[in-house]
Enzyme design. Structure first.
Site, PDB file in Angstrom:
ATOM      1  N   THR A   1       0.817  -1.216   0.000  1.00 44.27           N
ATOM      2  CA  THR A   1       0.000   0.000   0.000  1.00 44.27           C
ATOM      3  C   THR A   1       0.853   1.269   0.000  1.00 44.27           C
ATOM      4  O   THR A   1       1.893   1.343   0.652  1.00 44.27           O
ATOM      5  CB  THR A   1      -0.919   0.001   1.224  1.00 44.27           C
ATOM      6  OG1 THR A   1      -1.695  -1.196   1.214  1.00 44.27           O
ATOM      7  CG2 THR A   1      -1.846   1.198   1.220  1.00 44.27           C
TER       8      THR A   1
ATOM      9  N   PRO B   1       0.348   5.912  -0.359  1.00 46.34           N
ATOM     10  CA  PRO B   1      -0.655   6.952  -0.120  1.00 46.34           C
ATOM     11  C   PRO B   1      -1.745   7.003  -1.183  1.00 46.34           C
ATOM     12  O   PRO B   1      -2.899   7.336  -0.875  1.00 46.34           O
ATOM     13  CB  PRO B   1       0.184   8.242  -0.100  1.00 46.34           C
ATOM     14  CG  PRO B   1       1.519   7.793   0.418  1.00 46.34           C
ATOM     15  CD  PRO B   1       1.723   6.427  -0.170  1.00 46.34           C
TER      16      PRO B   1
ATOM     17  N   GLY C   1     -24.131  -2.990  27.851  1.00 43.59           N
ATOM     18  CA  GLY C   1     -24.598  -1.661  28.217  1.00 43.59           C
ATOM     19  C   GLY C   1     -23.434  -0.711  28.442  1.00 43.59           C
ATOM     20  O   GLY C   1     -22.446  -0.730  27.709  1.00 43.59           O
TER      21      GLY C   1
ATOM     22  N   GLU D   1      -6.358  -6.422   3.661  1.00 46.34           N
ATOM     23  CA  GLU D   1      -6.237  -7.454   2.617  1.00 46.34           C
ATOM     24  C   GLU D   1      -7.459  -7.511   1.701  1.00 46.34           C
ATOM     25  O   GLU D   1      -7.931  -8.581   1.321  1.00 46.34           O
ATOM     26  CB  GLU D   1      -5.929  -8.819   3.241  1.00 46.34           C
ATOM     27  CG  GLU D   1      -4.595  -8.804   3.964  1.00 46.34           C
ATOM     28  CD  GLU D   1      -3.956 -10.160   4.090  1.00 46.34           C
ATOM     29  OE1 GLU D   1      -4.180 -11.018   3.210  1.00 46.34           O
ATOM     30  OE2 GLU D   1      -3.196 -10.344   5.043  1.00 46.34           O
TER      31      GLU D   1
END
Length: 387
Positions: free
Chosen positions: A139, A141, A345, A369
């Protein structure tokens, strides 16, 4: 009447049972998780980092050699065992499960599948022992789901056969800031991408910074900069390297399942003790409905994961099955953890009860992925090809 198209590609009729050796190994993984991982998970998140010794402990436990075949000196574990190990680790600490999944299937798996004999001999033992920490870097930018947008350049070094210099950036890299060795995807030419081995101590490599994440935050997710860093080509086509994502997606499905199982276990225990209006939560129909939905999500995710691993182990086409397992398990984990918080809660929002952490960690499984939208695209394309 038109013929009904096949709905699967030679899927196994039944999920093979684990062997005695596999069961013994997974029992040792469970013992490791109970002693070395689960008791420390919340503290690791507070500290923001795994303890340095965890990597060699993982190596000693056989958790970094899950994808190394016997022919290369490994244990020859099945994909089923890889997924089960990741599932157990993710119950104990999802960020560690994610790292172990990526290191095995993508980083070490890349050297196993595409490394030269010299690269395998140099690195496999060191990486499997945990002495050398690994990361897989695709990966950037501007390149995520659309991997073809990778802009990092690989320029050949004159006279250096298989040696290149890498120029560019990588982003959202799991374990990137701690890795000693990285598998890096870079552009060799206008229409050609390749995969390279990079040692992080080489001149020109720089960790720009750590990227804070809302979930799996113990993992060292990084922004990396390469300025003429020397790299070594691994001989494979980019499409073949991306093929590792199929097993990787099963690993993320296993991570998601482990998260959801832990959340459900905590919720069942809490609902059986907590009283409101003079009744235990577990006696209330509305709570039972949520518990029932979560049980159904868990079982469906489990079966899809086991089916995908079985198809992989048979050497059959696992493209659609891995996407189905990853898509369903990741979305199920988000549903289950959300219900867990609802049943807890206000306590569900408190760190000591752990379900809010699992809820945050689960989100990554819908993104890493290949996001859910990509998985749906893959599944649909496979279905249309069989039309």
């Amino acid at each position: 009447m038109n013929a009904v198209p096949e709905t699967t590609l030679s899927a196994p009729a039944a999920i093979p049972a684990l062997t005695q050796d596999e069961s013994r190994f997974l029992a040792s993984v469970q013992a490791f998780c109970d002693a070395e991982v689960a008791p420390f998970s919340l503290q690791w998140e507070k500290d923001g980092i795994f303890p340095p010794g965890i990597w060699t402990k993982l190596g000693d436990a056989g958790l970094l050699s899950l994808c190394i075949p016997e022919s290369l000196g490994g244990p020859g574990r099945s994909c089923r065992v890889y997924c089960e190990a990741v599932r157990l680790l993710s119950q104990a600490d999802p960020a560690l499960g994610m790292n172990v999944a990526a290191i095995n299937s993508l980083a070490i798996g890349h050297i196993v599948s595409f490394g030269t004999p010299a690269q395998q001999e140099r690195w496999l033992d060191e990486c499997a022992s945990g002495r050398v920490k690994m990361a897989w870097a695709l990966t950037e930018p501007d390149a995520g789901s659309d991997a073809r947008r990778v802009q990092m350049r690989a320029e050949p070094i004159p006279g250096g056969e298989g040696r290149y210099r890498l120029i560019g950036e990588k982003f959202f890299i799991t374990n990137g800031g701690l890795a000693d060795l990285l598998v890096v995807i870079a552009r060799k030419g206008p229409d050609e991408l390749g995969a390279f081995l990079v040692e992080s101590n080489k001149p020109g490599f720089r960790v720009v910074g750590r990227i804070p994440t809302v979930g799996v935050s113990t993992s060292w997710t990084s922004h990396l900069h390469f300025e003429g860093v020397e790299a070594e080509l691994t001989p494979c086509r980019f499409e073949d390297a991306l093929g590792l994502l199929y097993r990787g997606r099963l690993g993320i499905a296993a991570m998601a399942l482990g998260i959801a199982e832990r959340a459900q276990a905590l919720t069942l225990a809490y609902a059986s003790k907590r009283e409101q209006f003079n009744r235990k939560l577990s006696d209330m129909q509305s709570v039972q409905n949520m518990l029932a939905d979560s049980e159904t999500d868990l079982e469906a995710a489990r079966l899809l994961l086991q089916r995908g691993a079985a198809i992989f182990d048979l050497g059959l086409d696992v493209v659609q099955a891995s996407s189905m397992a990853k898509l369903f398990a990741s979305e199920a984990a988000n549903r289950v953890t959300n219900r867990s918080i609802q049943i807890h809660g206000g306590r569900g929002m408190v760190p000591e009860y752990c379900v809010e952490k699992l809820w945050r960690d689960a989100k990554l499984t819908e993104i890493g992925e290949g996001c859910s939208e990509i998985q749906r695209m893959v599944i649909a394309k496979q279905a249309l090809r069989r039309r």
